[in-house]
Design an enzyme around this catalytic site. Structure first.
Site, PDB file in Angstrom:
ATOM      1  N   ASP A   1       8.258 -31.127 -25.068  1.00 57.94           N
ATOM      2  CA  ASP A   1       9.594 -30.873 -24.527  1.00 57.94           C
ATOM      3  C   ASP A   1      10.574 -31.782 -25.261  1.00 57.94           C
ATOM      4  OD1 ASP A   1      11.631 -29.981 -22.785  1.00 57.94           O
ATOM      5  OD2 ASP A   1      11.335 -31.746 -21.533  1.00 57.94           O
TER       6      ASP A   1
ATOM      7  N   THR B   1      14.246 -32.771 -23.830  1.00 61.14           N
ATOM      8  CA  THR B   1      15.030 -33.605 -22.926  1.00 61.14           C
ATOM      9  C   THR B   1      14.120 -34.426 -22.022  1.00 61.14           C
ATOM     10  OG1 THR B   1      16.771 -31.935 -22.931  1.00 61.14           O
ATOM     11  CG2 THR B   1      16.839 -33.600 -21.189  1.00 61.14           C
TER      12      THR B   1
ATOM     13  N   THR C   1      12.021 -26.193 -26.047  1.00 61.99           N
ATOM     14  CA  THR C   1      13.115 -26.733 -25.239  1.00 61.99           C
ATOM     15  C   THR C   1      13.971 -25.611 -24.691  1.00 61.99           C
ATOM     16  OG1 THR C   1      15.060 -28.175 -25.296  1.00 61.99           O
ATOM     17  CG2 THR C   1      14.524 -26.991 -27.317  1.00 61.99           C
ATOM     18  N   GLY C   2      14.713 -25.923 -23.663  1.00 62.27           N
ATOM     19  CA  GLY C   2      15.655 -24.975 -23.090  1.00 62.27           C
ATOM     20  C   GLY C   2      17.048 -25.100 -23.646  1.00 62.27           C
ATOM     21  N   ASP C   3      17.276 -26.084 -24.527  1.00 62.16           N
ATOM     22  CA  ASP C   3      18.601 -26.283 -25.114  1.00 62.16           C
ATOM     23  C   ASP C   3      18.906 -25.208 -26.144  1.00 62.16           C
ATOM     24  OD1 ASP C   3      19.297 -28.399 -23.597  1.00 62.16           O
ATOM     25  OD2 ASP C   3      18.851 -29.936 -25.082  1.00 62.16           O
TER      26      ASP C   3
ATOM     27  N   ARG D   1      15.966 -22.348 -26.078  1.00 62.65           N
ATOM     28  CA  ARG D   1      16.299 -21.480 -24.944  1.00 62.65           C
ATOM     29  C   ARG D   1      15.046 -20.875 -24.330  1.00 62.65           C
ATOM     30  NH1 ARG D   1      20.672 -23.552 -23.160  1.00 62.65           N
ATOM     31  NH2 ARG D   1      22.618 -23.019 -24.218  1.00 62.65           N
TER      32      ARG D   1
ATOM     33  N   ASP E   1       8.132 -33.946 -19.290  1.00 61.13           N
ATOM     34  CA  ASP E   1       8.465 -34.851 -18.199  1.00 61.13           C
ATOM     35  C   ASP E   1       8.994 -34.153 -16.960  1.00 61.13           C
ATOM     36  OD1 ASP E   1      11.874 -35.805 -18.394  1.00 61.13           O
ATOM     37  OD2 ASP E   1      10.956 -34.133 -19.438  1.00 61.13           O
TER      38      ASP E   1
ATOM     39  N   ASP F   1       7.992 -28.160 -17.369  1.00 60.44           N
ATOM     40  CA  ASP F   1       6.948 -28.371 -18.378  1.00 60.44           C
ATOM     41  C   ASP F   1       5.546 -28.253 -17.793  1.00 60.44           C
ATOM     42  OD1 ASP F   1       8.963 -28.996 -20.286  1.00 60.44           O
ATOM     43  OD2 ASP F   1       9.054 -31.030 -19.480  1.00 60.44           O
TER      44      ASP F   1
END
Length: 1169
Positions: A397, A399, A684-686, A772, A799, A803
């Site tokens: 992950d 963030t 990641t979701g960013d 995303r 974290d 996840d």
């Protein structure tokens, strides 16, 4: 009688206080689980049968049970005790261990079950045991007490009917959470008042999901029924604790084994390591080998029977035809009994102990401890220790894993104008003077923007927080609080101090930024949110009508509020991809441009919007929301449909940009992982721009790598074309290093329609970045790689709760104890506090774990070959009889005493290479990947070594004794038991010295284990040889006096020494040459590593790559389209500024993060290096 109508089995109907309404004439109470907690596995009556069943499920234990039964039914060549006693010892040892663990569970259960609880029954308060609570009871819980079962909150000591709890025992989250009671029950605060409460709760049957609860409460009020929805915000879970609230009342809905905490304790995904699979394969091979050897002995016995029966002194047995099948089978069983000790019975017990102690070392490692937060590393399992040394793909992950998750508000865009924070003041970017100009007055649009930020969140206030926390020196200290002078809080107190509590660091950073600019959120009071605006003495109140909470799928949250002018607004914030498509007015293009610029800087962005609702629109929305919320069936799907209907036609106000800094040593960690041969994928979701920027600064992407992008594809055909184009480019130029960037939208097409092509492309790349991503997509990517053709070992690290799915999907799950909660660390196999600790986890602990267990497993099979193959040779020298070569004493104690302790100590303490070298040269990790030490090549090498040692031991002794040599002073010849004793002595000496030759790390316990082993061998053999035991204790004592006669012969001593040397001479030569070769290779590796490090820092001299300027102050506006050449001199200067934390010279002092938890002496470190 409507109250008596039964629902489906998916729901349960609970009368609060177990008091049915007056109109119910016949009430038959339902029988639910008691509140008795049972975490133990056994009872007094079930322990023996259940434990025996579990232990005999293991193939080795079941095999020895069958052998023991065979020995009891046939004329066995050895006493049945030789098989039954070792089996009983192994079973007894495991039973004692498991029984002790279960006794501890029983003791904890008793403490919980007999803890006091307060319930309301018959209009009065009663003190009972916790296990006596029933479903429907009204339970009173006081401050700092744990909730005894799952409760629906009815009321509290607070006027607004709320309470604060901590769920650290459930999910590890340390932040406080707010739980609400329904408006119709929050007025009940005394025991006698609940007599007038007529209510029923209808909810789903218990499920494992801690964060999902669907229910309704119907309250009879003034002759009518009031229906209210119940959700997770109304539920108090067992295991949580009440904080900062004097007391609460709640209705018990799930008790005992039906509580969410108990259900979750049952769900554990079983994972198996490669070593365990290899060990089972070797065990099957040895079983086949034993059957093969028994078949060979049986064949030769019946093939030579005619020639044997011609001898007058051999009794002739009458066999009809080609032989009696029964007799043949019985002979086969006798040989199988004779050779059954080739199976290592104590292997499983030794492996269990070794893994358990190894997991303790993981926890005790001081270099995996975050001293600032007092967080120790934790091993949630010991079954996967060695798998840490086999990782080939790491899924991470971003963030909170690569970054600190400590958010700081940096910039924002309001109505197309960019602002930034300077010295805690909001300033206009590039003002008229060219510098940042401080904002002195807020325009109406700016006020609307900060109003949304101040209201659209789930932040709560802690007033007057006085909970003592331990300081570093063991003293008590208070939590820091934020002072708000001369402002009356919602609770009517002046000069209150408070602290914002948020489940997300983003929300806390935004609400604290609003406070710095004068927009102060003062909490909620009776459904009203109170805010103090700049330059205003009176606070404004906003009635909270509906909260549409954030979820990872929607990636936005909304709020419906009513201001003092009775105007109704829908407030929204979320990811730009989730909000901008629903915007119909506002400066969309300019805001999107600013969002992209913030992303290039590596800032996390959110888009802010609102919408004014008419009364008619709100009434329609309210009706749809209430219908969805009160639905017990498919509530989630119905709420999603309502969200989609409500969240549209927004007016765009602007966007925020929050900074999340990298954790320390992340670039060095990525560099070392790459050198270790571990490919890292970041999921990641960013958004893509933000994630790519972080990947460059983290070292995940390097400047010389070619980037392949696949984002924003709208069709499956386009996705296929891009994948094919990228794959052909890689195939045409394999000398370059590639990185692949894909987003969640494109991943849907890639996974559904082009999975094989997508997988092939990703496996050809050095690094992969997926943006995303939803939690489910993360797990799907891990599953895809894990089940690819090569079957690589995967690890996932994260974290947050999003996840958990990929952590559980991977072979090894690693959790970071982060600020997004502890769900990841709780569900992981191993957890620690910082990302760079993963180097020590994999390169040191994983390397040691694998080397130890691999050699341990191979050694167990090797020593049993050395032990039992002489018995097989003896068959051919005893006319194919089933005569035993060894006395029963040796058969019983060889695996249990004479060869078990040194290998156990080796498996716990061995360090073949110093920790410093392992961290400095990650390339050593490649040498143990793909289970190289437990492949068939090494298995055959160990097996052939065992055969060699057994041949020398048996044939050497046999020919040394001969038929005419007198070895004793009195002229007597040695007998058969002297032959067996001499062979056994050589076997014990050889197998232990063989292990000593493979030991590189000698400590006091290692030396003591050898002393104890040889002392036990000498003492045991003399006790059983020189003492005449009664027949009741020992039926046959053929060994009597043999050992004494053997020891007084100098010739026999000389034979033992010479044959032991001959056995171990190849091992000694191999050890010498391997050490010399290792030194040469180590010198060569150091030179190559230094050269490679310089070359990697120089990079290529051409400009065929995308260059990203990572400076926070200088940003290229065309960072993704322009290409910049860079001279080698510039790159070398840039590389020289990097801190080579993990690329130290062997003579340099080891940094604090990488030192041995057990301090090594300088002499030992030098010797190992």
């Amino acid at each position: 009688m409507g109250w008596m109508k039964e629902k489906t089995t998916q729901t349960r109907r609970i009368y609060i206080g177990n008091l049915p309404p007056p109109d119910v004439h016949v009430y038959i109470p339902k029988h639910y689980n008691t509140n008795q907690v049972v975490s133990s596995k056994y009872t007094v009556f079930t322990f023996i049968p259940k434990n025996l069943f579990e232990q005999f499920r293991r193939i080795a234990n079941f095999y020895f049970l069958c052998i023991g039964l065979i020995q009891l039914t046939i004329d066995t060549p050895v006493t049945p005790a030789t098989s039954i006693l070792p089996l009983c010892f192994v079973i007894f040892t495991s039973a004692v261990k498991q029984g002790y663990e279960d006794w501890l569970r029983h003791r904890m259960d008793r403490e919980v079950n007999y803890s006091p609880a307060m319930v309301i029954r018959d209009g009065a308060m009663h003190r009972i045991h916790s296990m006596e609570i029933k479903v429907g009871d009204i339970v009173k819980v006081f401050k700092n007490e744990d909730f005894p079962c799952d409760l629906v909150m009815l009321s509290s000591s607070e006027n607004n009917g709320t309470c604060t709890i901590t769920t650290a025992n459930l999910d590890g989250e340390t932040n406080l959470k707010t739980v609400f009671s329904t408006p119709d029950t929050q007025a009940f605060r005394y025991a006698d008042e609940f007599d007038s409460l007529e209510a029923v709760i209808e909810c789903h049957q218990p499920i494992a999901d801690l964060y999902k609860f669907v229910g309704n409460i119907t309250v009879m009020k003034d002759g009518s029924n009031v229906l209210r929805p119940l959700g997770p915000e109304n539920l108090l879970l067992r295991g949580a604790r009440l904080k900062n609230t004097k007391y609460i009342y709640g209705c018990a809905i799930y008790t005992g084994q039906e509580t969410k905490m108990a259900i979750n304790s049952k769900f554990t995904k079983i994972k198996f390591s490669r070593v365990e699979r290899a060990m089972n394969s070797f065990l099957v091979v040895f079983l086949i080998l034993m059957f093969l050897l028994s078949s060979i002995a049986t064949f030769f016995k019946y093939r030579s029977r005619d020639s044997m029966y011609k001898k007058r002194f051999i009794h002739h047995e009458d066999y009809s035809g080609i032989g009696d099948v029964t007799n043949i089978f019985e002979e086969f069983l006798m040989f199988m009994v004779l050779l059954n000790y080739i199976i290592p019975i104590s292997l499983y017990v030794t492996v269990e102990i070794q893994k358990f102690v190894g997991s303790l070392f993981f926890k005790w490692d001081s270099q995996l401890c975050d001293k600032s937060l007092h967080l120790q590393a934790k091993a949630n399992t010991s079954d996967l220790n060695e798998e840490l040394g086999q990782v080939e793909y790491l899924f991470s992950d971003k963030t909170g894993t690569l970054t600190m998750n400590m958010m700081e508000f940096r910039q924002c865009s309001i109505n197309g104008i960019k602002y930034e924070e300077v010295d805690q003041h909001l300033c206009l970017c590039d003002g008229p003077t060219g510098d940042s100009e401080r904002v002195k007055r807020f325009t109406p649009l700016m006020e609307d923007f900060f109003t949304v930020l101040t209201l659209c969140h789930t932040v709560r206030l802690d007033y007057g927080v006085t909970d003592d926390l331990p300081s570093k020196k063991g003293k008590k200290m208070r939590k820091s609080t934020t002072s708000l002078p001369k402002v009356s809080s919602s609770r009517g107190r002046l000069n209150d101090t408070f602290e914002y509590q948020a489940s997300s660091p983003d929300e806390k950073a935004l609400i604290e930024a609003c406070k710095r600019y004068g927009f102060v959120y003062l909490g909620t009071n009776n459904e009203y949110m109170e805010v103090k605006f700049p330059n205003e003495t009176e606070k404004r109140r906003f009635r909270l009508l509906h909260l549409l909470e954030f979820d990872p799928t929607r990636k936005r949250m909304s709020l419906i509020v009513q201001n003092s002018k009775d105007e109704i607004y829908l407030l929204c914030k979320g990811a730009e991809a989730a909000v901008l498509d629903r915007v119909t007015s506002g400066l969309k293009d300019i805001t999107l441009k600013h969002v992209d610029e913030y992303a290039v800087l590596g800032l996390r962005t959110l888009v802010i919007a609102h919408r004014k609702l008419s009364v008619e629109e709100y009434e329609e929305i309210d009706k749809k929301i209430m219908e969805a919320k009160t639905s017990l069936d498919y509530r989630k799907e119905k709420m999603e449909a309502v969200f989609d209907f409500v969240e549209k036609d927004f007016f765009l106000l602007g966007a925020t940009a929050v900074e999340d800094k990298l954790q320390e040593y992340v670039p060095q960690t990525f560099r070392s992982l790459r050198r270790a041969g571990i490919k890292v994928w970041v999921l990641t979701g960013d958004k893509a721009e933000t994630a790519v920027n972080i990947s460059h600064s983290a070292g995940h992407f390097q400047a010389h790598m070619l980037e392949l992008w696949l984002i924003n594809t709208t069709t499956s055909t386009t996705c296929a074309e891009m994948l094919t184009q990228h794959y052909r480019r890689i195939e045409s130029n394999k000398k370059e290093e590639y990185v692949f960037v894909i987003d969640g939208h494109s991943l849907v097409f890639a996974m559904q329609d082009h999975k094989n092509l997508f997988l092939s492309l990703c496996l050809c790349c050095d690094s992969v970045l997926c943006c995303r991503m939803s939690p489910v997509q993360k797990a799907e990517v891990v599953h895809m790689v894990k089940n690819s053709k090569e079957k690589p070992v995967t690890a996932a690290i994260g974290d947050g709760a999003n996840d958990v799915s990929m952590i559980q999907e991977a072979h090894v799950g690693l959790g970071i104890m982060g600020k997004e909660g502890r769900q990841a660390s709780t569900c992981s196999d191993y957890s620690f506090a910082k990302f760079h600790f993963i180097l020590r986890v994999l390169l040191v602990h994983g390397h040691f774990y694998y080397i130890r267990i691999a050699n341990l497993v191979q050694y167990f099979f090797y020593k049993n070959i050395v032990f039992m193959f002489p018995q097989f040779y003896f068959i051919f020298y005893s006319s194919y009889s089933s005569q035993a070569l060894y006395d029963g004493l040796f058969l019983v104690f060889f695996n249990l005493t004479f060869s078990s302790l040194p290998i156990l100590i080796y498996g716990i303490f061995e360090q073949h290479i110093s920790q410093t070298v392992l961290l400095q040269y990650p390339e050593l990790y490649r040498k143990i990947s793909r289970n190289k030490l437990l492949d068939w090549k090494h298995f055959l090498l160990w097996t052939s070594t065992g055969v060699w040692h057994s041949l020398v031991a048996y044939l050497g002794v046999f020919h040394f004794i001969g038929n005419t040599v007198f070895l004793h002073p009195d002229g007597k010849m040695v007998g058969m038991w002297t032959l067996g004793s001499m062979v056994f002595t050589i076997v014990v000496v050889v197998v232990n010295l063989k292990l000593a030759l493979r030991t590189y790390h000698w400590c006091g316990l290692t030396l003591l284990s050898y002393i104890c082993t040889f002392a036990a061998f000498i003492v045991t053999t003399f006790i059983f040889s020189d003492i005449k035991w009664p027949k009741i204790l020992m039926e046959s004592q053929a060994l009597y006096g043999v050992i004494t006669n053997l020891c007084i012969s100098a010739n026999i001593w000389l034979a033992i020494v010479i044959l032991s040397i001959i056995c171990l001479l190849p091992d000694f030569v191999f050890r010498a040459f391997s050490d010399i070769y290792f030194v040469k290779q180590e010198t060569k590796r150091r030179i190559q590593a230094d050269d490679a490090a310089c070359l990697s820092k120089l990079g290529p001299t051409d400009n065929s790559y995308l260059y990203y300027d990572m400076s926070q102050t200088e940003l290229s506006k065309n960072a993704y389209t322009n290409r910049y050449p860079e001279t080698a001199e510039t790159r070398l200067n840039t590389a020289a500024k990097e801190e080579p934390i993990f690329e130290l010279d062997i003579t340099d002092p080891v940094p604090l993060e990488m030192t041995n938890p057990v301090e090594e002496s300088s002499e030992e470190t030098t010797r190992q290096s």
